[in-house]
Structure formats: C-alpha cells, structure tokens
Design an enzyme around this catalytic site. Structure first.
Site, PDB file in Angstrom:
ATOM      1  N   CYS B  53     -10.092  19.667  76.216  1.00  0.00           N
ATOM      2  CA  CYS B  53      -9.685  18.648  75.247  1.00  0.00           C
ATOM      3  C   CYS B  53      -9.201  19.266  73.938  1.00  0.00           C
ATOM      4  O   CYS B  53      -8.527  18.617  73.161  1.00  0.00           O
ATOM      5  CB  CYS B  53     -10.784  17.627  75.018  1.00  0.00           C
ATOM      6  N   HIS B 102      -5.869  37.011  71.730  1.00  0.00           N
ATOM      7  CA  HIS B 102      -6.047  35.557  71.681  1.00  0.00           C
ATOM      8  C   HIS B 102      -7.009  35.085  72.778  1.00  0.00           C
ATOM      9  O   HIS B 102      -7.926  34.326  72.505  1.00  0.00           O
ATOM     10  CB  HIS B 102      -4.697  34.857  71.803  1.00  0.00           C
TER      11      HIS B 102
END
Lengths: 263, 424
Positions: B53, B102
């Site tokens: 989400c 990342h």
C-alpha cells in the site's frame, strides 16, 4: 619496571573509559567486550604494581598516601568487576572506570618514597585491618555514587518527560535503586568495621579509642552518619529512589573530603 | 556479451499521494501476468515487482538504463491505463549501485512510513518468492534479493532501529519498564474501561504483569473487563482506598473532572513506603491532577506526554537509520563487486576456449605426423598439453577475477579480449 607497569595501567584505564563512553553512545557490543578486556589488562598491571611494591616494602599497600590511593583504585576495579558480574549493569563502567583513572592520575603526583621497611609492630595488624576494610567500604561507596548518578539521570528523564539518549541507555530506576541499596548494604558494614578497627589501632598506638582530633575523626563520623541515614532510612521509613540516590552522591562527597583530611 | 544494468522504477508514499498509488497497485494475480509480459520485452532480462500500500516498484536487469526505465514506466502506465505525462512527476528511478542501495533501504525498513516496522521485509520476501516461481527473476536479481534479506537482518541486529516504542501503548510499556524493569511482580489498576486502557493493559500483561484490578463506575463493565484480563473488579467507591496496591495505574474514565487527586496519591505513596507509582492518564478530559507528577516517586504521563514519547522514539529510529546506512553502503559495495566479477566470467570462458582450440588443433597436427605412436603415448601427449595449457591459464584467470573488482577491471578485460582476439 614499576613505572612502566604504572603507565600501562593508567593508559588501560583511560582507554577503557573512552571505550565505555563509545559504547554508551553507539552501542556496539564488541566495544563493550573490548572495554572489559582493557579494564582487565589495567587490573593485571595494577595488581603487579601493588605486588612489586609489596615485595619492595615487605608489607601491604597501606602506609603511604601513594599506596593507599593505589589500593583504593584497585579495590574499586575489583568491586566494579564483582558488581558487573553479579548484576550486569550496562554502562556502569562508563561511570566507574573514569573515577579509577582519576584516582590513578592523582596517585601519580604523590611521593613514591617507601614509608617504612618490613612488617611492623603488632599495632599494625589493626592498622592493616582498618585500612583494608575502610578502603573496601569506600570502593563500595564509589559504586553507590555511580549508581546514584545514573539513577538521578534516569529519574530526571522520566520525571521531566525529556527522554533523550540517556533514557534509552540507562537501566531502569528499580535496577539502579536496588544496586544503590545493595552496595551500601555491603559498604556500610565494611566501613563501620573499618572505623572500629581504626579505633582499636588508635587505642594501641596512643591509648585513645578516638583521637578527638577534629580534622581526623569528624569527617569519618560525617561519612558514617550519611550512609547510616541512607541505609537505615530505607529499612525503617522507606527512604528510597531519588532521596537514596542523592544520599549516596552526598555521601561520596563526604568520602572525598574525609579521604583528604584523614589519610 | 554486452554488460547489463540494474534499475528500479517506482512510486512510494513519499513521492506520491495515495489516490495515485492505489491506481498503480498490482494484485498478486496481476503481478503474475505483468511479470510474464515483462519477460517478453527484449530490453528487460529479469524483473521483480513489489506492490504494497505504500509503494509500487519494479526492479529489473536491463541492457540500457534509459531505455529500460522508459519501458518500465510505459509498462506501469499502460498496465493501469494512465497517460504517462500524468505520472512522470511521481516516478523515481535509480540505477546500478543506487538501485541496490534503494532495495537495501526498503528491505531494512529505512524507507518505510514508520521506520523500522517489520512488515515490509515480509512483503519484499513475498514478491521475491513469486518472481522466483514465475522465473521472472534470474541469477542477478536472485542474488540481489537474497542479499537484501541479509542486510535487513544485519541492520536489525546491529542497530536498535526496531526497538523503541512507536505506539501509545507500547510507549507506556516501555516507560513502565524503565521505572520497574521486570513487570512480573507488579500490579496494574485500570480506572475506567476505555479501549485504549484495555489495549495498554494487555500489552503490560504480555510483559508479565500478573495482578490486575479494574474499577469502573458501572461495576458490571469492570467485572467483564476484569474477566477478560484475568483480574479482579473493584468497587468504584473504594478504588482510591486500594490505590496503594497499584504500581501502574491506567485511567480512562469519561469523568469531566479530575478523579485522582494530589492528596489521594500522596497518601497512597506513604502507604507504599515510597515505592514508585506510574500513572498513565489516557482520558480526555484528564482524570488525574497534573500536580501528582510533583510528588516524589510518582510519575504521571498523560496522552500528550505519551504522544511526545512516541515522536521522540521516531527520532531515535531516524538516528539509528543513519548508522544503518553505513551498513548498507558496505553491503552495496560488496554486491557491486560480486556483480562486476560476473562480467569477468564470459571473458575467462572465451579465453579458455581459445586456448583449448589452439591446443587441440596443434596437438592433432603433431600426432598426424607421428602415426607410429601407441595410443598410450598419444594419451600422454594430450595430458601433457592439457596440463601446460591449464598451468598457463591458472594465474591469469585468478588475477582477472580479482582485477575486475577494481577500477582497472574493464581495462583488463578489454586488453585480454584484444590480445587473444576473443571478439572475432
């Protein structure tokens, strides 16, 4: 030889102090282990200095100011290790070992002359006992002082609701209060016995149970009263927490005062 | 073999509002289809899609960074029927080391909304498992993700990123443990039966609290809650009389005025011989007189105080995140050198093939001229030439592998390919 060993011990305690501070801030477990080992090296050298000195003088480290400072610092490290081993108080070392270092620095400035040679009269039995017991008592008080300072830091954090890094690092109030109590419960009887044996020694030497020399005796009574109040206060009226911590901090200042006036 | 590059393209809660993120999210089913579709792109060699989400990210191994990124963006937009112009401002992309960094930050939960939360690692693991089963991830991405899980573990072990409390009830527990250490022999009293109080009490019980008292204006509710918490109910009238028994008091009544006052607590603390009490006031309006905090050995936290603690802990986590970055930088470097060493392998293989070709043809020519040799002799000659070739190639192979990890790596590879004519 003695000089090299002394410097080694001094350097070890300084290094260990820095390691403890580093551990306090950065929490690398390896640094904690390293700090323990470094203190261990310091203690080893320290013990050697005392041993060398004893073989030179023919008696234990109780006669000159230098010897007593050396012995006090040694007892403090030993008591610290015992406490650490029994209670595992993280970061206690960051408060105790710098004290050891300072005492060693102080002792470096004292005269290294040998007081007297060989074992002495029968009065010196009481002197030995007096000084050993007192020094052990003082070492316990020094640990109580460290616990007290740690308590006051943590208490201030929780009370003022400013939860900085020390809040995260310091142990709980209960643990620190318990430690404070336990070491005083050991230190106070030792100190009391030291006081009594000191009186007996004084009696043998001068025929006086207490030399009512203001500067010599009164500081001792002050120390005894402060720790007595902290110790019995807890048992009788539940004097604990912040008050007990403050007591052991004040008590230790009176110990320092006594040390300079009495020894 | 041309060199391949790692890229990541995505959006997350920092760059993109939820209205956009929800439109870009993949379901497990659509990930399967998408991953398969991406495999068919000639520009993209491997891919893994992460969709939660808070983030949608595609990690991929490509031949060309720009083309690869462009394709991935177009793919995401096309897949969700959104014009790319509309989304360009939200996308971020990283390539090579930055892409690796990342992913390590994501898996270690440094990039999460609540830094240090543990859910994200599971989500990354799921994405990886799915990609493996679809075979959309190959040698490099597999290694990359396995590494990312190790890094997450390392960060968790070596920093305290996940330790401090970041919710009201866990902050209350943390404080209780800074006052009392071990909660096992301690007693909790609930005054009022608010939901948050119940949550905090359950949290405390999970840390060992055994004795629980519950007081409420309606005895019925107190009794019910006491039952679920395995405690006992008190009459609301005399809870103040019992106050001295509690080490921790959680108050959450709907009373319009203070119900626990300075003098009540003063009396309780005397009865307790100064043993500390920790008051948690989560009622609004407050239940406990703020002056109570001035009493010695009494600690009072209201809902705002706890909220402040939570934010302070968030800050501590951010600080821990900084030391986590050191770990991550180290691991990124290790991964990069692993990936670089991969590119030595094709060169080494062609070098060995070239030498083997020469050895074989030269030996064959020689043996043709020596028809009188027995088959044992010819075998011996084969073994000899093989062992000479191997001995000669041994050191160069090792050095080449080592050198490709250094800055001079590409130069070395080029030189070898040139000297031995490997690119013909």
């Amino acid at each position: 030889m003695a000089k090299i060993t002394f410097n080694l011990a001094l350097i070890s305690y300084l290094t260990a102090s820095l390691e403890y501070f580093f551990y306090l801030v950065y929490r690398k477990p390896a640094v904690q282990t390293l700090a323990w080992v470094t203190v261990g090296v310091g203690l080893l050298c320290h013990t050697m200095i005392i041993g060398l000195r004893a073989s030179a003088t023919g008696h234990g480290p109780y006669t000159t100011s230098f010897e007593i400072a050396l012995f006090f610092a040694w007892a403090l490290v030993v008591v610290y290790f015992l406490t650490e081993w029994k209670y595992r108080i993280k970061d206690l070392g960051a408060f105790v070992i710098p004290m050891v270092f300072l005492i060693m620095v102080y002792s470096a400035f004292l005269s290294k002359e040998i007081g007297f040679q060989g074992p002495a009269t029968d009065a010196s039995f009481w002197m030995t006992l007096h000084r050993t017991l007192s020094i052990l008592g003082y070492a316990a008080f020094a640990i109580a002082f460290a616990a007290g300072i740690m308590y006051l830091i943590q208490e201030h954090a929780v009370k003022s609701k400013k939860l900085g890094i020390m809040y995260f690092r310091m142990p709980s109030l209960e643990v620190l209060d318990n430690l404070n109590h336990k070491v005083i419960a050991v230190g106070f009887p030792l100190f009391t016995l030291g006081f009594l044996t000191g009186s007996i020694w004084s009696d043998k030497m001068h025929g006086l149970l207490l030399s009512w020399d203001m500067m010599k005796t009164w500081p001792l009574i002050l120390v005894w009263l402060v720790y007595g109040a902290v110790f019995f206060g807890r048992l009788m009226v539940g004097l604990r927490g912040k008050r007990a911590a403050q007591g052991s901090v004040i008590g230790f200042f009176s110990v320092i005062l006594t040390y300079f006036l009495h020894v | 073999m041309p060199e391949t590059k790692l890229v990541v393209v995505g959006v997350n809660h920092k760059t993109t509002p939820v209205e956009i993120r929800e439109r870009l999210a993949f379901t497990t089913g659509s990930i399967e289809e998408s991953a398969e579709e991406l495999i068919s792109y000639p520009e993209i060699i491997e891919n893994i899609i992460i969709s939660t989400c808070n983030r949608v990210e595609i990690y991929a191994r490509v031949y060309d960074i720009e083309i690869g990124v462009q394709k991935l963006k177009e793919f995401v937009c096309g897949n969700h029927n959104i014009p790319p112009e509309q989304l360009d401002q939200y996308f971020y992309f990283h390539s090579q080391e930055r892409a690796v960094e990342h992913l390590f930050r994501v898996s270690s939960s440094l990039d999460s909304m609540v830094i240090g939360e543990s859910q994200i690692l599971g989500q990354v693991k799921d994405a990886y498992q799915l990609a493996r089963s679809l075979r959309s991830a190959g040698q490099v991405l597999n290694q990359l993700f396995e590494k990312a899980f190790n890094v997450a573990k390392l960060v968790r072990e070596e920093t305290r990123i996940a330790e401090s409390a970041v919710s009201i009830s866990s902050a209350a527990v943390e404080l209780a443990r800074k006052i009392f250490e071990d909660l096992e022999d301690h007693t909790v009293m609930l005054v009022g039966t608010g939901e948050m109080a119940e949550l905090a009490a359950k949290h405390l019980i999970s840390y060992g609290v055994k004795t629980v008292y519950v007081a409420s204006r309606t005895y019925e509710r107190a009794a019910n809650l006491a039952k679920t918490l395995n405690g006992s109910a008190l009459d609301f009238q005399d809870f103040t009389e019992q106050l001295y028994k509690a080490d921790i008091v959680i108050s959450s009544t709907a009373a319009p005025k203070f119900i626990i006052k300075h003098d009540m607590v003063e009396k309780a603390i005397q009865q307790r011989k100064n043993k500390p009490i920790f008051f948690i006031d989560i009622a609004v309006p407050r239940d406990i007189e703020p002056e109570v905090n001035n009493l010695e050995n009494v600690y009072l936290y209201d809902i705002d105080d706890l909220q402040t603690v939570v934010s302070a802990n968030m800050k501590e986590r951010e600080k821990q995140a900084e030391s986590a970055m050191e770990i991550i930088h180290n691991e990124v470097a290790k991964f990069a050198s692993w990936k670089d060493s991969l590119s030595a392998i094709p060169t080494i293989v062609s070098l060995r093939d070239r030498v083997e070709d020469i050895r074989e043809s030269e030996t064959a020519k020689f043996l043709e001229k020596m028809p009188h040799l027995s088959s044992e002799d010819t075998d011996a000659i084969h073994r000899l030439t093989e062992s000479i070739a191997n001995k000669i190639l041994h050191k160069p192979t090792i050095n080449l592998k080592k050198k490709t990890q250094s800055e001079e790596g590409p130069a070395y590879l080029k030189a070898i390919r040139h000297l031995f004519h490997l690119d013909d």
